[in-house]
Scaffold this active site. Structure first.
Site, PDB file in Angstrom:
ATOM      1  CB  SER A 100     -45.446-100.862 -41.463  1.00  0.00           C
ATOM      2  OG  SER A 100     -46.656-101.378 -40.943  1.00  0.00           O
ATOM      3  CG  HIS A 129     -47.675 -99.835 -36.610  1.00  0.00           C
ATOM      4  ND1 HIS A 129     -47.602 -98.540 -37.038  1.00  0.00           N
ATOM      5  CD2 HIS A 129     -47.429-100.596 -37.712  1.00  0.00           C
ATOM      6  CE1 HIS A 129     -47.313 -98.510 -38.336  1.00  0.00           C
ATOM      7  NE2 HIS A 129     -47.208 -99.756 -38.757  1.00  0.00           N
ATOM      8  CG  ASP A 166     -47.279 -95.773 -35.690  1.00  0.00           C
ATOM      9  OD1 ASP A 166     -46.306 -95.874 -36.446  1.00  0.00           O
ATOM     10  OD2 ASP A 166     -47.953 -96.742 -35.318  1.00  0.00           O
TER      11      ASP A 166
END
Length: 172
Positions: free
Chosen positions: A49, A88, A114
């Site tokens: 990701s 992230h 998210d």
């Protein structure tokens, strides 16, 4: 092969050496945790990701001292009720100063933010509660061993067996 069993002093020495290695590793981990103010100062990237910034298997070093998280900073956070930390990038922040800092994150390789990954009813991350740390460095692909051992549990058995054979052969 079983000579060590007939010599209790040698057996005790080996057990104590093994305990010393384990306790040293534990103390290093705890020392890093205290120095970085992070419960997990080193993490492994488990998904794609964050590509191209980080690849699966990269080993990340975290720092959690200072609460002034900036937009664009890469953070690692835990979601309530889930065991695996997520790596992230911060795409939006709210609050600061007297108000608690709230963050919205997104994976570089993901289409959406998210909010779907957060705990039920949670629209943002609380900087002081959810964030494990900010990424300050990494080593590419070193953590892939961890991924292989978790995805293929039989490899742990093989690895332990090989280590046992090496110990026996070393004594002879």
């Amino acid at each position: 092969m079983f000579a060590a069993l007939s010599n209790p002093r040698q057996s005790l020495t080996q057990v104590l050496n093994f305990a010393l290695v384990l306790s040293t590793a534990f103390m290093l981990w705890k020392g890093l945790s205290v120095a970085t103010d992070s419960p997990s100062p080193i993490v492994v990237v488990l998904s794609g990701s964050m590509e191209p910034a980080f690849q699966r298997g990269d080993l990340l070093f975290l720092w959690n001292r200072g609460q002034n998280t900036q937009i664009g900073e890469i953070v690692v956070y835990n979601v309530k009720g889930k065991d695996i930390p997520i790596v992230h990038r911060v795409v939006r922040k709210y609050g600061g100063g007297d108000k608690p800092l709230k963050l919205l994150t997104k994976g570089d390789n993901n289409m959406a933010d998210d909010t779907e990954l957060y705990a039920k009813g949670q629209d943002y991350l609380n900087r002081s509660e959810d964030i494990i740390g900010s990424v300050v460095g990494y080593i590419p692909f070193v953590g892939y061993v961890t991924i292989l051992l978790s995805e293929h549990p039989w490899m742990k058995t093989v690895l332990l067996g090989l280590m046992g054979i090496m110990v026996v052969l070393q004594r002879e």
